[in-house]
Scaffold this motif. Structure first.
Motif, short mmCIF file in Angstrom:
data_model
loop_
_atom_site.label_atom_id
_atom_site.label_comp_id
_atom_site.label_asym_id
_atom_site.label_seq_id
_atom_site.Cartn_x
_atom_site.Cartn_y
_atom_site.Cartn_z
N ARG A 239 0.84 -1.20 0.00
CA ARG A 239 0.00 0.00 0.00
C ARG A 239 0.87 1.25 0.00
NH1 ARG A 239 -5.19 2.06 -0.90
NH2 ARG A 239 -5.34 4.02 0.23
N LEU A 240 1.88 1.26 0.88
CA LEU A 240 2.76 2.43 0.99
C LEU A 240 3.60 2.60 -0.28
CD1 LEU A 240 4.01 2.05 4.68
CD2 LEU A 240 2.27 3.62 3.82
N ALA A 241 3.92 1.47 -0.93
CA ALA A 241 4.77 1.52 -2.12
C ALA A 241 4.03 2.10 -3.32
CB ALA A 241 5.26 0.11 -2.45
N GLY A 242 2.71 1.95 -3.36
CA GLY A 242 1.94 2.47 -4.49
C GLY A 242 2.01 1.51 -5.67
N ARG A 243 0.98 0.71 -5.83
CA ARG A 243 1.01 -0.32 -6.87
C ARG A 243 0.89 0.32 -8.26
NH1 ARG A 243 -3.00 -4.37 -8.32
NH2 ARG A 243 -2.07 -3.75 -10.27
N ILE A 244 1.30 -0.44 -9.26
CA ILE A 244 1.17 0.04 -10.64
C ILE A 244 -0.30 -0.01 -11.03
CG2 ILE A 244 3.48 -0.70 -11.34
CD1 ILE A 244 2.04 -3.13 -12.71
N PRO A 245 -0.69 0.88 -11.97
CA PRO A 245 -2.07 0.79 -12.46
C PRO A 245 -2.27 -0.49 -13.26
CG PRO A 245 -0.84 2.45 -13.68
CD PRO A 245 0.06 1.99 -12.59
N MET A 246 -3.51 -1.00 -13.25
CA MET A 246 -3.80 -2.17 -14.08
C MET A 246 -3.98 -1.70 -15.52
SD MET A 246 -6.31 -4.54 -11.81
CE MET A 246 -5.99 -4.84 -10.07
N ARG A 247 -3.52 -2.51 -16.50
CA ARG A 247 -3.61 -2.17 -17.92
C ARG A 247 -4.33 -3.28 -18.66
NH1 ARG A 247 0.78 1.17 -19.77
NH2 ARG A 247 0.67 0.02 -21.72
N ARG A 248 -4.90 -2.89 -19.77
CA ARG A 248 -5.65 -3.88 -20.55
C ARG A 248 -4.69 -4.76 -21.35
NH1 ARG A 248 -10.76 -4.84 -21.81
NH2 ARG A 248 -11.33 -5.49 -23.91
N TYR A 249 -3.59 -4.17 -21.83
CA TYR A 249 -2.65 -4.92 -22.68
C TYR A 249 -1.27 -4.92 -22.04
CZ TYR A 249 -6.47 -4.43 -25.96
OH TYR A 249 -7.70 -4.48 -26.52
N ALA A 250 -0.41 -5.71 -22.62
CA ALA A 250 0.93 -5.87 -22.08
C ALA A 250 1.75 -4.59 -22.22
CB ALA A 250 1.65 -7.00 -22.81
N GLN A 251 2.72 -4.44 -21.35
CA GLN A 251 3.69 -3.36 -21.47
C GLN A 251 5.05 -4.02 -21.28
OE1 GLN A 251 3.84 -0.52 -18.21
NE2 GLN A 251 4.38 1.13 -19.62
N ALA A 252 5.85 -4.02 -22.35
CA ALA A 252 7.11 -4.75 -22.31
C ALA A 252 8.02 -4.20 -21.23
CB ALA A 252 7.81 -4.68 -23.67
N SER A 253 8.67 -5.09 -20.52
CA SER A 253 9.62 -4.63 -19.52
C SER A 253 11.06 -4.69 -20.06
CB SER A 253 9.50 -5.46 -18.24
OG SER A 253 9.57 -6.82 -18.54
N SER A 254 11.24 -5.31 -21.23
CA SER A 254 12.55 -5.31 -21.90
C SER A 254 12.48 -4.37 -23.10
CB SER A 254 12.92 -6.71 -22.39
OG SER A 254 12.86 -7.63 -21.32
#
Lengths: 263, 66
Positions: A239-254
């Motif tokens: 909670r304190l860290a602040g989660r990422i928003p949820m997305r409909r499609y993928a977002q590449a991490s590489s």
């Protein structure tokens, strides 16, 4: 790290600080020794007891277990159906245990154990007027939570699902609404079944979790108590860290740049 | 004199006190509270509070719960 970034900022209720955000109940444990092991493993600093007619044949007291582990006692009014019963039970608890804190429960029926909102607000008002620190077990209704705060309750404790059901948090959206609006601590109370439920409660922004059955009736109570302790800490940190928003499609991490090319 | 202690009828001598009735059901030195006809009687007043015929005394303590 910013203050509280380690997830260990204290829980503050009515000006009193608690290092643990896991409030335990004591109902359902098969023995006092199993209960003691579970409470120790949970790391709890505040734990509920019920008030009942003395049993001359009773051996050992739950109060001895709490004292042995240095855990503060929080009497409840479990089993009360009317404001009058709850107020009298709270006053008896104050006299017997020397605390003006009370977990206020006023239930509507034995099948669901759901709170009776009319009697609950009435009892809360009477007890606040009588000088109690009132922590009400309530349904997951944001309007009722607001009413309880308005009459002076020191926290609000919405259920995730019916007591002892292990169904988890059935309406996370309502819990979020309660958290958003509350200026007193929100304690998720009742219905949790396993560690992920406790983590979710904290991720939704609850200040603490109160549970009993999930631990005391687990196959290995002390092990589940430890799991709950970690889950509450993990959920608080998330909670304190602040989660990422949820997305409909993928977002590449590489990165896509610099990919190998075949001729 | 007949009084009801935790719902059970009990014969107690005339002029018996709350302390006498509590002693009939528990010898716990602390952690116990009593209500006489729905009003809490503080422990310090038990000895001086006399019972009368048909009084209802509730004697409670903490048990596992919640």
């Amino acid at each position: 790290m910013p203050a509280g970034a380690d997830g260990r900022d204290p829980l503050v209720i009515a000006g009193e600080e608690f290092g643990s955000r896991l409030i335990m109940g004591t109902g359902g444990a098969p023995s006092m020794s199993v209960l003691g092991e579970a409470l120790a493993a949970s790391g709890t600093e505040l734990t509920t007891v019920a008030m009942r007619r003395v049993d001359p044949a009773a051996r050992g007291s739950v109060l001895d277990v709490l004292r042995e582990h240095g855990i503060r006692v929080l009497p409840n009014t479990a089993g009360c159906f009317t404001a009058g019963e709850a107020v009298l039970t709270a006053k008896l608890a104050r006299e017997a245990l020397g605390t003006n804190w009370v977990k206020l429960e006023v239930i509507a029926d034995e099948r669901t154990l759901l709170p009776d909102p009319i009697e609950l607000v009435d009892a809360a008002e009477q007890l606040v007027d009588a000088g109690f620190v009132v922590l009400p077990y309530t349904s997951d209704d944001p309007v009722l939570a607001r009413r309880l705060e308005q009459v002076g309750c020191a926290a609000v404790m919405p259920l995730g699902s019916p007591i002892g059901s292990g169904l988890g948090i059935r309406n996370p959206h309502n819990i979020e609404l309660i958290v958003e609006a509350a200026s007193v601590p929100v304690v998720l109370d009742a219905g949790l079944g396993t560690a992920s439920d406790a983590a979710l409660a904290m991720e939704l922004g609850c200040d603490a979790v109160l549970l009993a059955t999930a631990v005391t009736r687990a196959q290995h109570p002390a092990r589940m108590a430890a799991a709950m302790r970690h889950a509450v800490e993990a959920g608080r940190l998330a909670r304190l860290a602040g989660r990422i928003p949820m997305r409909r499609y993928a977002q590449a991490s590489s990165p896509f740049e610099g990919m190998v090319k075949r001729s | 004199m007949k009084v009801f202690v935790n719902g059970e009828p009990r014969d107690l001598p005339e002029a018996a006190s709350v302390a006498d009735a509590v002693a009939a059901v528990t010898d716990a030195p602390s952690g116990v509270a009593a209500a006489l006809n729905d009003e809490v009687v503080s422990r310090s007043a038990w000895a001086a509070t006399r019972l009368t015929e048909a009084d209802r005394l509730e004697v409670l303590t903490a048990v596992q719960g919640g």
